[in-house]
Design a protein around this motif. Structure first.
Motif, PDB file in Angstrom:
ATOM      1  N   ASP A 155       0.817  -1.204   0.000  1.00 12.79           N
ATOM      2  CA  ASP A 155       0.000   0.000   0.000  1.00 12.79           C
ATOM      3  C   ASP A 155       0.856   1.261   0.000  1.00 12.79           C
ATOM      4  OD1 ASP A 155      -2.183   1.693   0.168  1.00 12.79           O
ATOM      5  OD2 ASP A 155      -2.264   1.598   2.347  1.00 12.79           O
ATOM      6  N   GLY A 156       1.984   1.227   0.688  1.00 13.32           N
ATOM      7  CA  GLY A 156       2.833   2.403   0.773  1.00 13.32           C
ATOM      8  C   GLY A 156       3.821   2.529  -0.367  1.00 13.32           C
ATOM      9  N   GLY A 157       3.724   1.651  -1.359  1.00 13.48           N
ATOM     10  CA  GLY A 157       4.655   1.676  -2.473  1.00 13.48           C
ATOM     11  C   GLY A 157       5.730   0.625  -2.312  1.00 13.48           C
ATOM     12  N   GLY A 158       6.211   0.117  -3.413  1.00 10.93           N
ATOM     13  CA  GLY A 158       7.239  -0.913  -3.377  1.00 10.93           C
ATOM     14  C   GLY A 158       7.123  -1.819  -4.576  1.00 10.93           C
ATOM     15  N   GLU A 209      -2.398  -3.881  -2.058  1.00 10.29           N
ATOM     16  CA  GLU A 209      -3.440  -3.837  -3.083  1.00 10.29           C
ATOM     17  C   GLU A 209      -3.290  -5.074  -3.954  1.00 10.29           C
ATOM     18  OE1 GLU A 209      -4.837  -1.472  -7.137  1.00 10.29           O
ATOM     19  OE2 GLU A 209      -3.300  -0.581  -5.843  1.00 10.29           O
ATOM     20  N   LEU A 210      -4.361  -5.864  -4.054  1.00  7.97           N
ATOM     21  CA  LEU A 210      -4.389  -7.059  -4.890  1.00  7.97           C
ATOM     22  C   LEU A 210      -5.469  -6.845  -5.942  1.00  7.97           C
ATOM     23  CD1 LEU A 210      -3.516 -10.027  -5.430  1.00  7.97           C
ATOM     24  CD2 LEU A 210      -5.336 -10.722  -3.848  1.00  7.97           C
ATOM     25  N   SER A 211      -5.095  -6.904  -7.221  1.00  8.25           N
ATOM     26  CA  SER A 211      -6.058  -6.594  -8.278  1.00  8.25           C
ATOM     27  C   SER A 211      -5.924  -7.578  -9.424  1.00  8.25           C
ATOM     28  CB  SER A 211      -5.847  -5.167  -8.793  1.00  8.25           C
ATOM     29  OG  SER A 211      -4.571  -5.043  -9.387  1.00  8.25           O
ATOM     30  N   VAL A 212      -6.988  -7.655 -10.229  1.00  6.75           N
ATOM     31  CA  VAL A 212      -6.994  -8.507 -11.407  1.00  6.75           C
ATOM     32  C   VAL A 212      -7.477  -7.686 -12.590  1.00  6.75           C
ATOM     33  CG1 VAL A 212      -9.333  -9.352 -10.932  1.00  6.75           C
ATOM     34  CG2 VAL A 212      -7.824 -10.675 -12.424  1.00  6.75           C
ATOM     35  N   ASP A 213      -6.858  -7.956 -13.746  1.00  5.55           N
ATOM     36  CA  ASP A 213      -7.218  -7.204 -14.943  1.00  5.55           C
ATOM     37  C   ASP A 213      -6.864  -8.034 -16.162  1.00  5.55           C
ATOM     38  OD1 ASP A 213      -8.097  -5.103 -16.514  1.00  5.55           O
ATOM     39  OD2 ASP A 213      -7.073  -3.605 -15.297  1.00  5.55           O
ATOM     40  N   ASP A 214      -7.352  -7.586 -17.326  1.00  2.32           N
ATOM     41  CA  ASP A 214      -7.003  -8.253 -18.575  1.00  2.32           C
ATOM     42  C   ASP A 214      -5.500  -8.183 -18.806  1.00  2.32           C
ATOM     43  OD1 ASP A 214      -9.673  -8.449 -18.909  1.00  2.32           O
ATOM     44  OD2 ASP A 214      -9.814  -7.208 -20.692  1.00  2.32           O
ATOM     45  N   THR A 229      -9.182  -0.531  -3.470  1.00  9.34           N
ATOM     46  CA  THR A 229      -9.138  -0.749  -2.025  1.00  9.34           C
ATOM     47  C   THR A 229      -7.879  -1.523  -1.680  1.00  9.34           C
ATOM     48  OG1 THR A 229     -10.393  -1.543  -0.106  1.00  9.34           O
ATOM     49  CG2 THR A 229     -10.407  -2.940  -2.066  1.00  9.34           C
ATOM     50  N   THR A 230      -7.590  -1.626  -0.408  1.00  2.00           N
ATOM     51  CA  THR A 230      -6.457  -2.413   0.072  1.00  2.00           C
ATOM     52  C   THR A 230      -6.943  -3.349   1.182  1.00  2.00           C
ATOM     53  OG1 THR A 230      -5.851  -0.722   1.694  1.00  2.00           O
ATOM     54  CG2 THR A 230      -4.807  -0.584  -0.488  1.00  2.00           C
TER      55      THR A 230
END
Length: 639
Positions: free
Chosen positions: A83-86, A110-115, A138-139
């Protein structure tokens, strides 16, 4: 396994723009861009050095991606970052929709899914909130143990595919596009605030739209890229007519008359085409700037930049920009300058510069300054370019002290009107000979007020050793004169010509040869030759003037009246010569031999003429004209 819906699906009803998803998958369209988070994820996952993983320091995150019917979706990117960058870590879903990301530092993430970045936005983006995937950013806290059972259930994306084609149906690449949504309060149609948004090599664009929204799609052939500024060069030979999508298939449709594209269902996809007929050859556009400040009551000046080829007619229209009203034209503001008032307070002011030339597509460029009313910084002395404008030297953008404290300056350099770099200094090279180098400095106060100033300098070129031309030919109306350029050093790659009547340039007389006209009679004619070569200053030399150009009489064939009999008088009839005012001389002949003393208009037939045939030769003369002679037919034999 669920296959993603295709963006290439077509309508079955010609009046229905809603695209129904096909039963079988097709290859998705190539996308030009991707969201920043996914690009960063892919790049960092590829480029970041492998770090040693210790069981106590990292965890793994695993799960599955499906559609709403619990069918797996393959080839989607799942990424996680602190969340704080890395460091961003990612994995691609397998054929069963499963993924595992190893060596994840525990903590707020942050966990995300995308094409996949090359796909067509077929599925709506989700992030993990700790218990489920949500369609918002969201996180969540990963915990300190391996995380399993992450379940993303994706909905298909709504949106539309737009096609830009010419009048023959050929796709148009690099056509700028925008999708506009109507402001609920003002009714203004507001476009995207990012870009450039361009069609791909197939003339296509894609935009994701949520259910319950209405849009209008417009294409403009406005992308000009004379140099590689990170997206390659783009200088097509022709341009096409701008227009928005019209359900009736019209071309050149304005935004106000465009058709709506409305979305009501999740996964609804629309396919539309805009025909853009050829508008003309492509102009070379300038990069305009507004010189002046954001202080209310100051006069702003539109600096249009360098347009071409040749002479381009420029016009101006001034606008205001605001979030609520969008872009609105300022009534009557059509000059190259505009003085701001309190009416523009808090709004940006922009100018639209339009170039026109016969045979070329009209083109427009915009630039803006503002918001108006913010106090601009001041400088104790104006912007200048210091240094020697010569290859191997460095030019510097110089100006006086800035106030108030904390103000900053940003400088951009241009060569012959084309962006050439940023910074306080500019290195001159041999390639810049004969070029105009410009610097534009934007002074910004901490409160957001701005002042833009420009300065220019020309880099001299090398010098020709030219020759003085000469004119070959006879200075008579109807004759052709030829310019002899002589020997130049070095030899010019281009020679141009201009012929003069006295000291006045003759319209259209720009070739190596010139045929003298009636208007040249009485004047002296000369030619100016101009030589050009890359890296050299153009040079011109003018020939000496010709002799006074003479006109040409329009003669008539004379006739002889009277009886060819000894003792009778014959008379020469000259006919009608042009112009009037011609004087005549005469010479009578016996069987082709001049008769001594027979130089009058009349001739008394002598005994020596018996048995011979007589004729007369008439010569016409007038000042400023070349004399002309004509002979009559011979008489019958003298009796």
């Amino acid at each position: 396994m669920t296959q993603p819906p295709s963006a290439l699906a077509t309508t079955t009803d010609p009046e229905d723009t809603t695209v129904h998803l096909p039963d079988r998958p097709r290859t998705p369209l190539r996308r030009r861009g991707r969201t920043a988070s996914v690009v960063v994820a892919l790049l960092l996952a590829t480029l970041a050095p492998a770090l040693p993983a210790h069981a106590a320091d990292t965890i793994s995150v695993s799960g599955r991606v499906t559609d709403e019917a619990d069918q797996p979706i393959a080839d989607l990117v799942v990424s996680i970052s602190p969340d704080g960058g890395g460091r961003v870590l990612s994995a691609t879903t397998a054929s069963d929709g499963r993924f595992t990301i190893a060596a994840v530092p525990p903590g707020r993430s942050e966990l995300s899914v995308d094409d996949d970045w090359a796909a067509e936005d077929l599925w709506r983006h989700q992030t993990w909130d700790g218990t489920a995937g949500v369609e918002a950013w969201t996180t969540f806290d990963t915990g300190t143990s391996d995380l399993t059972g992450v379940a993303f259930r994706l909905r298909p994306t709504s949106g539309f595919v737009g096609h830009a084609v010419d009048e023959h149906g050929a796709p148009l690449e690099n056509i700028a596009w925008d999708v506009l949504e109507q402001h609920p309060d003002t009714g203004a149609w507001l476009g995207r605030q990012y870009g450039p948004l361009l069609t791909d090599e197939g003339g296509r664009m894609w935009f994701a739209a949520d259910p319950g929204t209405t849009w209008r799609l417009c294409f403009t052939d406005s992308w000009y890229q004379p140099t590689d500024e990170g997206m390659g060069r783009w200088t097509p030979a022709v341009r096409h007519t701008d227009g928005c999508w019209d359900a009736g298939g019209g071309s050149g449709v304005a935004l106000a008359d465009a058709s709506d594209i409305s979305f009501t269902d999740v996964g609804q996809r629309v396919d539309v085409t805009v025909v853009m007929p050829t508008a003309g050859k492509a102009l070379t556009l300038g990069y305009p700037a507004i010189v002046g400040s954001t202080d209310t009551g100051t006069t702003l000046t539109a600096s249009p930049g360098t347009w071409g080829p040749g002479t381009v007619s420029l016009s101006y229209r001034w606008y205001t920009y605001s979030e609520a009203g969008g872009r609105e034209q300022i009534p009557g503001a059509t000059a190259a300058t505009f003085t701001t008032t309190s009416a523009q307070q808090g709004m940006q002011v922009g100018v639209e510069v339009t170039g026109r030339r016969s045979g070329y597509a009209t083109a427009t460029r915009l630039t803006s300054l503002g918001p108006i009313g913010r106090t601009a910084p001041t400088v104790t002395s104006p912007l200048t370019i210091t240094g020697t404008p010569a290859p191997g030297q460095t030019l510097t953008a110089s100006h006086g002290a800035l106030s108030p404290a904390g103000s900053s300056v940003w400088s951009e350099w241009y060569v012959n009107g084309v962006p050439a770099g940023y910074g306080t200094t500019f290195a001159v090279t041999a390639a810049h000979r004969t070029a105009t180098v410009e610097v534009r400095a934007r002074f910004t106060a901490s409160g957001g007020g701005e002042r833009l100033a420009t300065a220019k300098v020309r880099v001299p070129g090398l010098a020709f050793t030219p020759a003085t031309p000469t004119v070959a030919g006879t200075a008579v109306v109807g004759q052709t004169l030829t310019a002899k350029v002589g020997t130049w050093s070095p030899t010019p790659t281009t020679l141009t010509y201009q012929w003069y009547r006295g000291s006045t340039a003759i319209s259209g007389a720009t070739g190596k040869t010139y045929t003298l006209k009636a208007a040249d009679r009485g004047a002296r004619v000369k030619v100016k030759v101009t030589g050009a070569r890359a890296g050299y200053d153009t040079a011109s030399r003018t020939s000496a003037s010709t002799a006074t150009v003479k006109g040409v009489l329009v003669p008539a064939t004379p006739t002889v009246s009277g009886t060819a009999k000894v003792g009778r008088t014959l008379t020469a009839k000259v006919g009608t010569w042009k112009p009037s005012g011609v004087t005549f001389t005469y010479r009578w002949y016996r069987n082709g031999t001049a008769i001594s003393g027979a130089t009058g208009k009349t001739y008394v037939v002598a005994k020596a003429d018996r048995g011979a045939r007589l004729h007369v030769r008439v010569t016409g003369s007038r000042s400023g004209y070349v004399s002309q002679s004509r002979s009559s037919a011979s008489t019958a034999k003298v009796v």
